[in-house]
Motif scaffolding. Structure first.
Motif, PDB file in Angstrom:
ATOM      1  N   TYR A  18      60.159  60.329  12.976  1.00 50.55           N
ATOM      2  CA  TYR A  18      61.259  59.708  13.736  1.00 50.55           C
ATOM      3  C   TYR A  18      60.666  59.066  14.980  1.00 50.55           C
ATOM      4  O   TYR A  18      59.509  59.298  15.319  1.00 50.55           O
ATOM      5  CB  TYR A  18      62.274  60.759  14.171  1.00 50.55           C
ATOM      6  CG  TYR A  18      62.906  61.461  13.017  1.00 50.55           C
ATOM      7  CD1 TYR A  18      63.900  60.846  12.278  1.00 50.55           C
ATOM      8  CD2 TYR A  18      62.473  62.723  12.651  1.00 50.55           C
ATOM      9  CE1 TYR A  18      64.441  61.480  11.181  1.00 50.55           C
ATOM     10  CE2 TYR A  18      63.004  63.361  11.562  1.00 50.55           C
ATOM     11  CZ  TYR A  18      63.989  62.730  10.836  1.00 50.55           C
ATOM     12  OH  TYR A  18      64.512  63.355   9.753  1.00 50.55           O
ATOM     13  N   LYS A  20      73.922  58.046  21.818  1.00 51.11           N
ATOM     14  CA  LYS A  20      74.096  57.373  20.522  1.00 51.11           C
ATOM     15  C   LYS A  20      72.969  57.747  19.548  1.00 51.11           C
ATOM     16  O   LYS A  20      73.218  58.082  18.392  1.00 51.11           O
ATOM     17  CB  LYS A  20      74.149  55.849  20.708  1.00 51.11           C
ATOM     18  CG  LYS A  20      74.425  55.154  19.416  1.00 51.11           C
ATOM     19  CD  LYS A  20      74.269  53.667  19.473  1.00 51.11           C
ATOM     20  CE  LYS A  20      74.287  53.055  18.075  1.00 51.11           C
ATOM     21  NZ  LYS A  20      73.199  53.503  17.216  1.00 51.11           N
ATOM     22  N   GLU A  21      71.714  57.716  20.031  1.00 56.16           N
ATOM     23  CA  GLU A  21      70.571  58.071  19.170  1.00 56.16           C
ATOM     24  C   GLU A  21      70.667  59.540  18.738  1.00 56.16           C
ATOM     25  O   GLU A  21      70.326  59.901  17.617  1.00 56.16           O
ATOM     26  CB  GLU A  21      69.232  57.859  19.889  1.00 56.16           C
ATOM     27  CG  GLU A  21      68.820  56.412  20.050  1.00 56.16           C
ATOM     28  CD  GLU A  21      69.430  55.755  21.281  1.00 56.16           C
ATOM     29  OE1 GLU A  21      70.344  56.353  21.900  1.00 56.16           O
ATOM     30  OE2 GLU A  21      69.017  54.639  21.628  1.00 56.16           O
ATOM     31  N   ASP A  51      73.049  59.608  15.889  1.00 56.15           N
ATOM     32  CA  ASP A  51      72.489  59.022  14.664  1.00 56.15           C
ATOM     33  C   ASP A  51      71.702  60.096  13.906  1.00 56.15           C
ATOM     34  O   ASP A  51      71.833  60.258  12.694  1.00 56.15           O
ATOM     35  CB  ASP A  51      71.548  57.848  15.002  1.00 56.15           C
ATOM     36  CG  ASP A  51      72.332  56.641  15.516  1.00 56.15           C
ATOM     37  OD1 ASP A  51      73.562  56.605  15.308  1.00 56.15           O
ATOM     38  OD2 ASP A  51      71.706  55.746  16.122  1.00 56.15           O
ATOM     39  N   PHE A  52      70.884  60.859  14.648  1.00 59.25           N
ATOM     40  CA  PHE A  52      70.067  61.928  14.047  1.00 59.25           C
ATOM     41  C   PHE A  52      70.960  63.080  13.572  1.00 59.25           C
ATOM     42  O   PHE A  52      70.800  63.606  12.467  1.00 59.25           O
ATOM     43  CB  PHE A  52      69.055  62.428  15.094  1.00 59.25           C
ATOM     44  CG  PHE A  52      68.162  63.533  14.598  1.00 59.25           C
ATOM     45  CD1 PHE A  52      66.983  63.242  13.912  1.00 59.25           C
ATOM     46  CD2 PHE A  52      68.481  64.867  14.821  1.00 59.25           C
ATOM     47  CE1 PHE A  52      66.149  64.257  13.450  1.00 59.25           C
ATOM     48  CE2 PHE A  52      67.649  65.888  14.362  1.00 59.25           C
ATOM     49  CZ  PHE A  52      66.482  65.575  13.680  1.00 59.25           C
ATOM     50  N   ARG A  61      74.139  63.143  12.699  1.00 62.23           N
ATOM     51  CA  ARG A  61      74.905  62.812  11.483  1.00 62.23           C
ATOM     52  C   ARG A  61      74.005  62.806  10.265  1.00 62.23           C
ATOM     53  O   ARG A  61      74.356  63.302   9.201  1.00 62.23           O
ATOM     54  CB  ARG A  61      75.499  61.399  11.618  1.00 62.23           C
ATOM     55  CG  ARG A  61      76.822  61.360  12.281  1.00 62.23           C
ATOM     56  CD  ARG A  61      77.438  59.961  12.153  1.00 62.23           C
ATOM     57  NE  ARG A  61      78.345  59.770  13.256  1.00 62.23           N
ATOM     58  CZ  ARG A  61      78.024  59.161  14.383  1.00 62.23           C
ATOM     59  NH1 ARG A  61      76.836  58.640  14.567  1.00 62.23           N
ATOM     60  NH2 ARG A  61      78.912  59.071  15.345  1.00 62.23           N
ATOM     61  N   ASP A  62      72.800  62.242  10.456  1.00 57.44           N
ATOM     62  CA  ASP A  62      71.893  62.046   9.341  1.00 57.44           C
ATOM     63  C   ASP A  62      71.248  63.353   8.874  1.00 57.44           C
ATOM     64  O   ASP A  62      71.105  63.599   7.676  1.00 57.44           O
ATOM     65  CB  ASP A  62      70.805  61.058   9.812  1.00 57.44           C
ATOM     66  CG  ASP A  62      70.019  60.503   8.656  1.00 57.44           C
ATOM     67  OD1 ASP A  62      70.587  60.444   7.555  1.00 57.44           O
ATOM     68  OD2 ASP A  62      68.846  60.132   8.853  1.00 57.44           O
ATOM     69  N   ARG A 120      81.629  56.359  14.370  1.00 58.36           N
ATOM     70  CA  ARG A 120      80.451  55.489  14.534  1.00 58.36           C
ATOM     71  C   ARG A 120      79.976  55.607  15.974  1.00 58.36           C
ATOM     72  O   ARG A 120      80.799  55.766  16.878  1.00 58.36           O
ATOM     73  CB  ARG A 120      80.819  54.023  14.282  1.00 58.36           C
ATOM     74  CG  ARG A 120      81.232  53.719  12.881  1.00 58.36           C
ATOM     75  CD  ARG A 120      80.001  53.378  12.011  1.00 58.36           C
ATOM     76  NE  ARG A 120      80.350  53.325  10.588  1.00 58.36           N
ATOM     77  CZ  ARG A 120      80.399  54.399   9.785  1.00 58.36           C
ATOM     78  NH1 ARG A 120      80.122  55.583  10.248  1.00 58.36           N
ATOM     79  NH2 ARG A 120      80.725  54.274   8.512  1.00 58.36           N
ATOM     80  N   GLY A 121      78.678  55.484  16.200  1.00 61.80           N
ATOM     81  CA  GLY A 121      78.158  55.548  17.569  1.00 61.80           C
ATOM     82  C   GLY A 121      78.441  56.898  18.187  1.00 61.80           C
ATOM     83  O   GLY A 121      78.268  57.933  17.551  1.00 61.80           O
TER      84      GLY A 121
END
Ligand code: NAD
Length: 241
Positions: free
Chosen positions: A46, A64-65, A68-69, A71-72, A145-146
């Motif tokens: 990453y 936000k980042e 992203d992690f 959720r993923d 989102r975000g």
């Protein structure tokens, strides 16, 4: 049946005061990667190391980042309890196991039916608005989102203990009380290198410390029984009642 399984079966048969302490390795057989194995999250690439992303500072500065992690990699909506989660729920139901103390945040012990579960690091299934304290399920985060926000406009934060944050006092008290009064402590699926969680083992005063972990741990020398095997495969061979 191996000698080690026979020995574990006897330990389980002879006690009605067993406590289980587990980590990420308990859920790898459910398809959730751990952190430190060769195929774990620390060995995937990453922009930042996972310890950095999962820290309080990173959450505040790069929200936000972080999401992203999160959720993923941290929310695994399709993961199901495996043989280990199910056997522990069965042992509790049979009056043999008093509590599960877990470092995991995936909620799989509860999903398997365990009732007394101390989630030292929180749960991805609880996410709260920092402004009005309303709680949201993991699905809400996945659908957003975000940066996920509450209906009141506040930013939502996972009820997960990030690096640099402290554990919940009530959870610590419950876990320490269960471990310090247990007769048998079964520790599984943890590298036992994440503190303060790993330090909880020092509260154990009982008779049998059983360690079931694929790789060696710094605590192997302290245990009555050490099994370097998969926890689901081991526990599925244990008979209850
Ligand atoms: P870790 O990644 O440091 O260590 C996992 C250990 O489990 C390794 O020593 C490995 O040999 C062992 N292991 C892997 N699969 C196994 C299996 N099937 N049977 C037996 N052993 C197995 O994990 P940790 O000690 O729990 O510390 C990492 C931190 O990250 C903890 O806070 C943990 O809760 C969190 N985390 C949680 C999840 C989750 O909720 N499922 C997933 C990844 C990380």
């Amino acid at each position: 049946m191996t000698d080690a399984i026979r020995q574990l079966q006897k330990i389980v048969d002879d006690s009605d005061n067993i406590v289980f302490f587990g980590g990420a390795g308990v859920s790898t057989e459910s398809g959730i990667p751990d952190f430190r194995s060769v195929d774990g999250l620390y060995n995937q690439k990453y922009d930042y190391p996972p310890e950095t992303i999962l820290s309080h500072t990173f959450f505040e500065r790069h929200t936000k980042e972080f999401f992203d992690f999160y959720r993923d990699k941290m929310i695994c909506p399709d993961a199901k309890p495996n043989a280990a989660h199910k056997k522990l729920a069965e042992l509790e139901q049979a009056g043999k196991l008093r509590a599960v103390v877990t470092q995991n945040i995936d909620g799989l012990h509860t999903l398997a039916g365990s009732k007394t579960v101390y989630e030292l690091h929180g749960s991805v299934h609880r996410n709260y608005c920092r402004k009005c304290r309303r709680f949201y399920p993991a699905e809400y985060i996945l659908r957003s989102r975000g940066v996920p926000v509450c209906e009141c406009g506040g930013v939502i934060k996972p009820d997960v203990v990030l690096y640099e944050e402290s554990l919940d006092d009530n959870c610590i008290r419950g876990a320490v009380a269960a471990i310090s009064s247990a007769e048998v402590l079964i520790v599984a699926g943890s590298s036992l290198t994440v503190y303060p969680a790993a330090g909880f083992l020092h509260y154990f005063r009982g008779e049998h410390l059983v360690l079931i972990n694929r790789d060696a741990t710094p605590y192997d020398g302290m245990a009555t029984l050490v099994m370097h095997e998969k926890v689901g495969e081991v526990l599925s061979q244990i008979k209850v009642g």
